[in-house]
Motif scaffolding. Structure first.
Motif, PDB file in Angstrom:
ATOM      1  N   LEU B  44     -50.925 -18.317 -48.236  1.00 57.05           N
ATOM      2  CA  LEU B  44     -51.977 -19.335 -48.338  1.00 57.05           C
ATOM      3  C   LEU B  44     -51.424 -20.753 -48.245  1.00 57.05           C
ATOM      4  N   ASN B  45     -50.163 -20.882 -47.790  1.00 57.70           N
ATOM      5  CA  ASN B  45     -49.632 -22.181 -47.367  1.00 57.70           C
ATOM      6  C   ASN B  45     -49.769 -22.271 -45.848  1.00 57.70           C
ATOM      7  N   PHE B  46     -50.367 -23.338 -45.368  1.00 58.61           N
ATOM      8  CA  PHE B  46     -50.433 -23.550 -43.914  1.00 58.61           C
ATOM      9  C   PHE B  46     -49.648 -24.815 -43.607  1.00 58.61           C
ATOM     10  N   TYR B  47     -48.526 -24.623 -42.918  1.00 59.41           N
ATOM     11  CA  TYR B  47     -47.606 -25.729 -42.652  1.00 59.41           C
ATOM     12  C   TYR B  47     -47.872 -26.308 -41.266  1.00 59.41           C
ATOM     13  N   LEU B  48     -48.030 -27.616 -41.212  1.00 58.18           N
ATOM     14  CA  LEU B  48     -48.100 -28.262 -39.904  1.00 58.18           C
ATOM     15  C   LEU B  48     -46.688 -28.702 -39.514  1.00 58.18           C
ATOM     16  N   TRP B  49     -46.329 -28.381 -38.291  1.00 55.71           N
ATOM     17  CA  TRP B  49     -45.034 -28.782 -37.718  1.00 55.71           C
ATOM     18  C   TRP B  49     -45.248 -29.854 -36.659  1.00 55.71           C
ATOM     19  N   GLY B  50     -46.502 -30.221 -36.458  1.00 54.24           N
ATOM     20  CA  GLY B  50     -46.851 -31.236 -35.470  1.00 54.24           C
ATOM     21  C   GLY B  50     -48.224 -31.747 -35.857  1.00 54.24           C
ATOM     22  N   ALA B  51     -49.038 -32.112 -34.841  1.00 53.31           N
ATOM     23  CA  ALA B  51     -50.403 -32.562 -35.128  1.00 53.31           C
ATOM     24  C   ALA B  51     -50.398 -33.702 -36.134  1.00 53.31           C
ATOM     25  N   MET B  52     -49.454 -34.630 -35.968  1.00 54.34           N
ATOM     26  CA  MET B  52     -49.279 -35.698 -36.966  1.00 54.34           C
ATOM     27  C   MET B  52     -50.577 -36.473 -37.153  1.00 54.34           C
ATOM     28  N   GLY B  53     -50.947 -36.661 -38.405  1.00 55.78           N
ATOM     29  CA  GLY B  53     -52.196 -37.336 -38.746  1.00 55.78           C
ATOM     30  C   GLY B  53     -53.336 -36.374 -39.000  1.00 55.78           C
ATOM     31  N   GLY B  54     -53.089 -35.089 -38.817  1.00 55.34           N
ATOM     32  CA  GLY B  54     -54.175 -34.113 -38.906  1.00 55.34           C
ATOM     33  C   GLY B  54     -54.260 -33.332 -40.207  1.00 55.34           C
ATOM     34  N   ALA B  55     -53.294 -33.488 -41.097  1.00 60.80           N
ATOM     35  CA  ALA B  55     -53.256 -32.607 -42.275  1.00 60.80           C
ATOM     36  C   ALA B  55     -54.515 -32.732 -43.127  1.00 60.80           C
ATOM     37  N   ALA B  56     -54.929 -33.958 -43.395  1.00 61.95           N
ATOM     38  CA  ALA B  56     -56.099 -34.148 -44.266  1.00 61.95           C
ATOM     39  C   ALA B  56     -57.349 -33.536 -43.645  1.00 61.95           C
ATOM     40  N   MET B  57     -57.473 -33.661 -42.317  1.00 63.92           N
ATOM     41  CA  MET B  57     -58.673 -33.110 -41.667  1.00 63.92           C
ATOM     42  C   MET B  57     -58.636 -31.592 -41.602  1.00 63.92           C
ATOM     43  N   VAL B  58     -57.455 -30.998 -41.445  1.00 72.45           N
ATOM     44  CA  VAL B  58     -57.371 -29.540 -41.565  1.00 72.45           C
ATOM     45  C   VAL B  58     -57.859 -29.140 -42.957  1.00 72.45           C
ATOM     46  N   VAL B  71     -58.684 -26.635 -52.290  1.00 77.37           N
ATOM     47  CA  VAL B  71     -57.774 -26.949 -51.184  1.00 77.37           C
ATOM     48  C   VAL B  71     -56.933 -28.155 -51.596  1.00 77.37           C
ATOM     49  N   LEU B  72     -55.612 -28.048 -51.403  1.00 78.81           N
ATOM     50  CA  LEU B  72     -54.697 -29.167 -51.654  1.00 78.81           C
ATOM     51  C   LEU B  72     -53.947 -29.489 -50.369  1.00 78.81           C
ATOM     52  N   VAL B  73     -54.050 -30.733 -49.943  1.00 77.43           N
ATOM     53  CA  VAL B  73     -53.246 -31.222 -48.816  1.00 77.43           C
ATOM     54  C   VAL B  73     -52.047 -31.948 -49.398  1.00 77.43           C
ATOM     55  N   LEU B  74     -50.862 -31.511 -48.991  1.00 80.33           N
ATOM     56  CA  LEU B  74     -49.616 -32.150 -49.427  1.00 80.33           C
ATOM     57  C   LEU B  74     -48.975 -32.767 -48.190  1.00 80.33           C
ATOM     58  N   THR B  75     -48.872 -34.081 -48.181  1.00 79.79           N
ATOM     59  CA  THR B  75     -48.347 -34.715 -46.973  1.00 79.79           C
ATOM     60  C   THR B  75     -47.514 -35.938 -47.346  1.00 79.79           C
ATOM     61  N   GLY B  76     -47.021 -36.624 -46.326  1.00 85.87           N
ATOM     62  CA  GLY B  76     -46.180 -37.795 -46.549  1.00 85.87           C
ATOM     63  C   GLY B  76     -46.894 -39.073 -46.168  1.00 85.87           C
ATOM     64  N   ASP B  77     -46.254 -40.192 -46.480  1.00 80.32           N
ATOM     65  CA  ASP B  77     -46.909 -41.476 -46.209  1.00 80.32           C
ATOM     66  C   ASP B  77     -47.076 -41.725 -44.713  1.00 80.32           C
ATOM     67  N   GLY B  78     -46.074 -41.360 -43.918  1.00 82.93           N
ATOM     68  CA  GLY B  78     -46.199 -41.599 -42.475  1.00 82.93           C
ATOM     69  C   GLY B  78     -47.309 -40.771 -41.855  1.00 82.93           C
ATOM     70  N   GLU B  79     -47.402 -39.518 -42.264  1.00 85.14           N
ATOM     71  CA  GLU B  79     -48.438 -38.635 -41.725  1.00 85.14           C
ATOM     72  C   GLU B  79     -49.820 -39.117 -42.161  1.00 85.14           C
ATOM     73  N   MET B  80     -49.925 -39.545 -43.409  1.00 80.31           N
ATOM     74  CA  MET B  80     -51.211 -40.030 -43.922  1.00 80.31           C
ATOM     75  C   MET B  80     -51.604 -41.343 -43.257  1.00 80.31           C
ATOM     76  N   LEU B  81     -50.629 -42.203 -43.009  1.00 83.49           N
ATOM     77  CA  LEU B  81     -50.931 -43.466 -42.326  1.00 83.49           C
ATOM     78  C   LEU B  81     -51.514 -43.204 -40.942  1.00 83.49           C
ATOM     79  N   MET B  82     -50.985 -42.189 -40.242  1.00 86.23           N
ATOM     80  CA  MET B  82     -51.502 -41.916 -38.903  1.00 86.23           C
ATOM     81  C   MET B  82     -52.930 -41.381 -38.956  1.00 86.23           C
ATOM     82  N   GLY B  83     -53.281 -40.733 -40.056  1.00 85.45           N
ATOM     83  CA  GLY B  83     -54.635 -40.193 -40.189  1.00 85.45           C
ATOM     84  C   GLY B  83     -55.486 -40.979 -41.165  1.00 85.45           C
TER      85      GLY B  83
END
Lengths: 172, 193
Positions: B44-58, B71-83
């Motif tokens: 039940l972990n879904f890891y994004l290896w690309g699609a930068m900026g898309g984690a929150a929308m997934v 649902v918990l989205v765990l991401t970084g500042d750069g990825e969140m900034l892009m989205g």
């Protein structure tokens, strides 16, 4: 066939395909579909700030057992290209309905470059491109494209031609 | 230098993901995917290896599809900034079962630790609040991280956790997206044709 009649048929095909999330960046050509989704208690309508959000949304919907569709205009296709690696890598279905600008009696020259490039760039990134030019074929093209996307787990974009939608009229 | 994070990212991820139960986890590309895997790989972990900026929308699509689960989205500042626009989209959609935790090291760590906007001027928690998130928080020590853990599983919370920019050895989760998709859906009991 009137504008609203073929779009009602298209909406019925989205329902028939068990789609329950509709995301969109507003477009006048999609307005009837957006309004139908908003009025439908069984459909979740999600307004986006930019089109690629809808691809990620559709991936999440699929992970959770639902089907989504993205409504946008051709100017938004360029925003989507890298995000389309998500359904491609994850072998997930993805369906988009794209209203075309810049190809038929277009008044706004800023719409022309992306409109002209739309089929080529979608094809280049692996999206199967279908096109509806006439009101009497639109629903059938959407139904076949939804079946292709969801049954074969590929990305499909249906282009609604600007001739079908009707060129936007600018008051001068 | 407005961001002086000191927390060790793996310890933060381990704390946030401890006893995950049936929590649905989506991770943004780069180190947050490694951190979640290091905390314990699970279907039940879904890891994004690309699609930068898309984690929150997934996360949003998943939260809307599974309204009875968290649902918990765990991401970084750069990825969140892009989205960042997705913070507005999610607030407008109003998914009560979705939370986002940003591991903010104020760096683009994957590409050579260039300073990100959170180092320079941007406060992502304030951005989320301005977009309409009613619950936002920033954690700077492990006590605050521990306090976030239950909230992230209960509230529509946007949390920023200030972590150290120190780079850790990579801990690589599976990167075959089709495999990750398939095992996630099977674990959720979705019929796979």
């Amino acid at each position: 066939m009137s504008q609203s009649a073929w779009q009602a048929q298209v909406y019925a095909e989205l329902k028939q395909a068990h789609i329950s999330q509709v995301s969109y960046v507003p477009d006048a050509g999609h307005a009837p579909l957006i309004e139908a989704a908003q009025a439908d208690p069984a459909m979740r309508a999600v307004v986006l700030t930019t089109e690629e959000e809808g691809i990620a949304l559709a991936a999440g919907a699929w992970l959770g057992g639902q089907r989504a569709v993205l409504l946008m205009q051709s100017s938004g296709v360029g925003n989507c290209i890298n995000m389309l690696s998500l359904p491609a890598n994850c072998r997930m279905p993805f369906l988009a309905l794209v209203t075309m600008r810049g190809e038929w009696a277009e008044f706004n020259p800023w719409q022309v470059p992306m409109g002209a490039a739309t089929p080529a760039v979608l094809t280049a990134v692996g999206v199967h491109v279908r096109r509806a030019d006439r009101p009497d074929e639109a629903a059938e093209v959407v139904a076949a494209s939804a079946a292709l996307a969801f049954d074969s787990a590929v990305s499909v974009a249906v282009l609604f031609s600007q001739r079908l939608i009707g060129a936007k009229v600018f008051a001068k | 230098m407005r961001n002086a994070g000191t927390l060790e990212r793996r310890a933060v991820a381990a704390a946030l993901l401890r006893d995950p139960g049936d929590l649905l986890v989506v991770t943004g590309l780069g180190a947050p995917s490694y951190d979640a895997a290091a905390a314990g790989d699970r279907p039940l972990n879904f890891y994004l290896w690309g699609a930068m900026g898309g984690a929150a929308m997934v996360g949003l699509g998943l939260a809307l599809a599974q309204p009875d689960r968290r649902v918990l989205v765990l991401t970084g500042d750069g990825e969140m900034l892009m989205g960042m626009g997705s913070l507005a989209t999610i607030a407008a959609a109003g998914a009560a079962n979705l939370a986002i935790a940003v591991l903010d090291n104020a760096r683009f760590g994957e590409t050579g630790s260039q300073h990100s906007h959170t180092e320079l001027t941007t406060d992502l928690a304030a951005v989320a609040a301005a977009c309409g998130w009613s619950a936002t928080a920033t954690a700077q020590d492990m006590q605050q991280v521990e306090a976030l853990r239950p909230r992230l599983r209960r509230e529509a919370l946007f949390a920023v956790i200030r972590i150290s920019p120190a780079e850790l050895p990579r801990y690589l989760p599976p990167r075959d997206g089709a495999y990750l998709n398939d095992r996630f859906r099977r674990a959720l009991g979705i019929r796979v044709e």
